[in-house]
Scaffold this motif. Structure first.
Motif, PDB file in Angstrom:
ATOM      1  N   ILE A  11       0.838  -1.102   0.024  1.00 55.44           N
ATOM      2  CA  ILE A  11       0.052   0.000  -0.058  1.00 55.44           C
ATOM      3  C   ILE A  11       0.947   1.298   0.184  1.00 55.44           C
ATOM      4  CG2 ILE A  11      -2.013   1.057   1.045  1.00 55.44           C
ATOM      5  CD1 ILE A  11      -2.642  -1.625   0.229  1.00 55.44           C
ATOM      6  N   SER A  12       0.578   2.127  -0.621  1.00 57.83           N
ATOM      7  CA  SER A  12       1.398   3.259  -0.734  1.00 57.83           C
ATOM      8  C   SER A  12       1.266   4.327   0.190  1.00 57.83           C
ATOM      9  CB  SER A  12       1.108   4.235  -2.155  1.00 57.83           C
ATOM     10  OG  SER A  12       1.298   3.472  -3.251  1.00 57.83           O
ATOM     11  N   ASN A  13       1.568   3.952   1.415  1.00 53.42           N
ATOM     12  CA  ASN A  13       1.647   4.634   2.545  1.00 53.42           C
ATOM     13  C   ASN A  13       2.820   4.301   3.353  1.00 53.42           C
ATOM     14  OD1 ASN A  13       0.833   3.027   4.723  1.00 53.42           O
ATOM     15  ND2 ASN A  13      -1.192   3.246   3.649  1.00 53.42           N
ATOM     16  N   TYR A  14       3.256   5.052   4.290  1.00 52.30           N
ATOM     17  CA  TYR A  14       4.650   4.950   5.059  1.00 52.30           C
ATOM     18  C   TYR A  14       4.223   3.732   6.229  1.00 52.30           C
ATOM     19  CZ  TYR A  14       6.982   8.905   3.198  1.00 52.30           C
ATOM     20  OH  TYR A  14       7.588   9.653   2.217  1.00 52.30           O
ATOM     21  N   SER A  16       2.343   1.221   6.006  1.00 57.78           N
ATOM     22  CA  SER A  16       2.587  -0.267   5.537  1.00 57.78           C
ATOM     23  C   SER A  16       4.152  -0.540   5.217  1.00 57.78           C
ATOM     24  CB  SER A  16       1.776  -0.418   4.051  1.00 57.78           C
ATOM     25  OG  SER A  16       0.295  -0.349   4.228  1.00 57.78           O
ATOM     26  N   LEU A  17       4.765   0.423   4.710  1.00 57.43           N
ATOM     27  CA  LEU A  17       6.130   0.117   4.395  1.00 57.43           C
ATOM     28  C   LEU A  17       7.185  -0.132   5.825  1.00 57.43           C
ATOM     29  CD1 LEU A  17       8.672  -0.055   2.455  1.00 57.43           C
ATOM     30  CD2 LEU A  17       8.645   2.552   2.801  1.00 57.43           C
ATOM     31  N   LEU A  18       6.712   0.772   6.767  1.00 56.09           N
ATOM     32  CA  LEU A  18       7.867   0.703   7.859  1.00 56.09           C
ATOM     33  C   LEU A  18       7.289  -0.484   8.723  1.00 56.09           C
ATOM     34  CD1 LEU A  18       7.682   4.407   8.899  1.00 56.09           C
ATOM     35  CD2 LEU A  18       9.542   3.161   7.505  1.00 56.09           C
ATOM     36  N   GLN A  19       6.064  -0.927   8.803  1.00 54.05           N
ATOM     37  CA  GLN A  19       5.872  -1.996   9.633  1.00 54.05           C
ATOM     38  C   GLN A  19       6.313  -3.359   8.950  1.00 54.05           C
ATOM     39  OE1 GLN A  19       3.587  -4.789   8.936  1.00 54.05           O
ATOM     40  NE2 GLN A  19       2.966  -4.178   6.919  1.00 54.05           N
ATOM     41  N   ALA A  20       6.530  -3.230   7.762  1.00 54.10           N
ATOM     42  CA  ALA A  20       6.837  -4.637   7.157  1.00 54.10           C
ATOM     43  C   ALA A  20       8.567  -4.503   7.234  1.00 54.10           C
ATOM     44  CB  ALA A  20       6.764  -4.610   5.430  1.00 54.10           C
ATOM     45  N   TYR A  21       9.203  -3.526   7.167  1.00 48.95           N
ATOM     46  CA  TYR A  21      10.524  -3.220   7.488  1.00 48.95           C
ATOM     47  C   TYR A  21      10.888  -3.689   8.913  1.00 48.95           C
ATOM     48  CZ  TYR A  21      14.960  -1.110   8.272  1.00 48.95           C
ATOM     49  OH  TYR A  21      16.426  -0.679   8.740  1.00 48.95           O
ATOM     50  N   ALA A  22      10.050  -3.363   9.796  1.00 51.09           N
ATOM     51  CA  ALA A  22      10.471  -3.360  11.190  1.00 51.09           C
ATOM     52  C   ALA A  22      10.338  -5.110  11.542  1.00 51.09           C
ATOM     53  CB  ALA A  22       9.238  -2.565  12.162  1.00 51.09           C
ATOM     54  N   THR A  23       9.377  -5.756  10.867  1.00 50.10           N
ATOM     55  CA  THR A  23       9.079  -7.061  11.105  1.00 50.10           C
ATOM     56  C   THR A  23      10.257  -7.856  10.595  1.00 50.10           C
ATOM     57  OG1 THR A  23       6.564  -6.780  10.775  1.00 50.10           O
ATOM     58  CG2 THR A  23       7.403  -9.104  10.406  1.00 50.10           C
ATOM     59  N   GLN A  24      10.722  -7.226   9.411  1.00 53.78           N
ATOM     60  CA  GLN A  24      11.890  -7.962   8.633  1.00 53.78           C
ATOM     61  C   GLN A  24      13.191  -7.714   9.679  1.00 53.78           C
ATOM     62  OE1 GLN A  24      12.943  -7.492   4.520  1.00 53.78           O
ATOM     63  NE2 GLN A  24      14.711  -6.145   5.399  1.00 53.78           N
ATOM     64  N   LYS A  83       5.011   4.568  -7.672  1.00 53.44           N
ATOM     65  CA  LYS A  83       6.532   4.373  -7.973  1.00 53.44           C
ATOM     66  C   LYS A  83       7.368   4.698  -6.975  1.00 53.44           C
ATOM     67  CE  LYS A  83       5.469   5.169 -12.939  1.00 53.44           C
ATOM     68  NZ  LYS A  83       5.672   6.202 -14.152  1.00 53.44           N
ATOM     69  N   ARG A  84       7.341   5.697  -6.381  1.00 52.34           N
ATOM     70  CA  ARG A  84       8.119   6.078  -5.191  1.00 52.34           C
ATOM     71  C   ARG A  84       8.209   5.053  -3.990  1.00 52.34           C
ATOM     72  NH1 ARG A  84       7.034  12.517  -4.653  1.00 52.34           N
ATOM     73  NH2 ARG A  84       8.272  13.355  -6.604  1.00 52.34           N
ATOM     74  N   ALA A  86       7.252   1.940  -4.435  1.00 52.99           N
ATOM     75  CA  ALA A  86       7.846   0.670  -5.004  1.00 52.99           C
ATOM     76  C   ALA A  86       9.619   0.804  -4.937  1.00 52.99           C
ATOM     77  CB  ALA A  86       7.576   0.455  -6.515  1.00 52.99           C
ATOM     78  N   ARG A  87      10.087   1.821  -5.227  1.00 53.54           N
ATOM     79  CA  ARG A  87      11.391   2.002  -5.193  1.00 53.54           C
ATOM     80  C   ARG A  87      11.720   1.878  -3.628  1.00 53.54           C
ATOM     81  NH1 ARG A  87      11.542   6.684  -7.463  1.00 53.54           N
ATOM     82  NH2 ARG A  87      11.736   7.736  -5.792  1.00 53.54           N
ATOM     83  N   GLU A  88      11.283   2.474  -2.637  1.00 55.82           N
ATOM     84  CA  GLU A  88      11.631   2.354  -1.349  1.00 55.82           C
ATOM     85  C   GLU A  88      11.535   0.818  -0.991  1.00 55.82           C
ATOM     86  OE1 GLU A  88      12.659   4.392   0.962  1.00 55.82           O
ATOM     87  OE2 GLU A  88      13.100   5.783  -1.051  1.00 55.82           O
ATOM     88  N   ARG A  89      10.504   0.079  -1.531  1.00 56.25           N
ATOM     89  CA  ARG A  89      10.368  -1.365  -1.051  1.00 56.25           C
ATOM     90  C   ARG A  89      11.500  -2.256  -1.678  1.00 56.25           C
ATOM     91  NH1 ARG A  89       4.822  -0.315  -2.182  1.00 56.25           N
ATOM     92  NH2 ARG A  89       5.238  -1.202  -4.338  1.00 56.25           N
ATOM     93  N   SER A  90      11.822  -2.007  -2.823  1.00 61.56           N
ATOM     94  CA  SER A  90      12.843  -2.806  -3.534  1.00 61.56           C
ATOM     95  C   SER A  90      14.233  -2.385  -2.676  1.00 61.56           C
ATOM     96  CB  SER A  90      13.230  -2.176  -5.044  1.00 61.56           C
ATOM     97  OG  SER A  90      13.509  -0.866  -5.083  1.00 61.56           O
ATOM     98  N   GLN A  91      14.581  -1.331  -2.278  1.00 56.46           N
ATOM     99  CA  GLN A  91      15.741  -1.076  -1.250  1.00 56.46           C
ATOM    100  C   GLN A  91      15.854  -1.759   0.115  1.00 56.46           C
ATOM    101  OE1 GLN A  91      15.998   3.440  -1.615  1.00 56.46           O
ATOM    102  NE2 GLN A  91      16.761   3.301  -3.961  1.00 56.46           N
TER     103      GLN A  91
END
Length: 214
Positions: A11-14, A16-24, A83-84, A86-91
């Motif tokens: 989902i294009s919001n912070y 979603s991205l940050l909870q996935a990163y923190a779990t990782q 797009k932005r 998606a780029r952050e997720r790939s990194q």
């Protein structure tokens, strides 16, 4: 062990991205190999997001002119944000090959020692308003180890049309951990014992987040 996790990472919001990163980060800190299943249901793909949102807004969707205006206003911003992110997720995220449906997951599930759900509103309706049993690990091979961490329903009630299969899937979990009091209480009413844990973003300290932001 290798842990393969399905969550709402795309989902294009912070949040979603940050909870996935923190779990990782949290799972890797325990010494395990970790990947996010790059599962994005078709209705949540960036190319379909505006159409999906429009379908849930009767005041805009009932008139051809209003539909055109809505898409004209929302499409450019949605695609740029998509797009932005998606780029952050790939990194930031270690992701599996891409999946777009439960059928694709069943046909070729990721190989893992443990299948994990969470966190975020994984057991609530997705953007189309439907419930997706992929997030209940319905695709996991028979006998596979299944767990959840900080899973959330978003809403308290699962529709009767979905509930029997959903609960059958959840009862196959080895351990269930949720985020809210309401989720724990709801599962208890269905005979499923669940622990309560904090959101994964709270598992990382301030220094970890400062290094990420640098």
């Amino acid at each position: 062990m290798k842990v393969s996790c399905i969550t709402r990472h795309a989902i294009s919001n912070y949040g979603s991205l940050l909870q996935a990163y923190a779990t990782q980060r949290a799972v890797e800190s325990l010494g395990h190999e970790f990947e996010i299943m790059d599962y994005v249901p078709a209705c949540e793909d960036v190319s379909q997001q505006v159409r999906t949102l429009l379908s849930t807004k009767p005041s805009w969707n009932g008139n051809p002119l209003k539909k055109s205006v809505y898409r004209l206003l929302m499409e450019p911003e949605t695609r740029v944000a998509g797009k932005r992110f998606a780029r952050e997720r790939s990194q930031l995220l270690k992701m599996s090959p891409h999946y777009a449906s439960l059928e694709e997951l069943k046909a070729n599930p990721p190989k893992a020692d443990v299948y994990m759900t969470g966190s975020d509103q994984v057991w609530g309706p997705i953007s189309s308003g439907t419930y997706d049993l992929s997030y209940a690990l319905e695709f996991a091979p028979e006998g596979a180890r299944r767990i959840s961490y900080a899973a959330s329903f978003g809403k308290k009630n699962i529709p009767d049309s979905v509930r029997p299969r959903f609960l059958e899937d959840l009862r196959a979990y080895e351990a269930v951990f949720v985020r809210e009091d309401a989720a724990r209480e709801q599962l208890a009413s269905w005979g499923i014992e669940a622990g309560q844990v904090v959101d994964p973003t709270l598992l990382l300290d301030g220094e970890a987040w400062r290094r990420m932001a640098a």
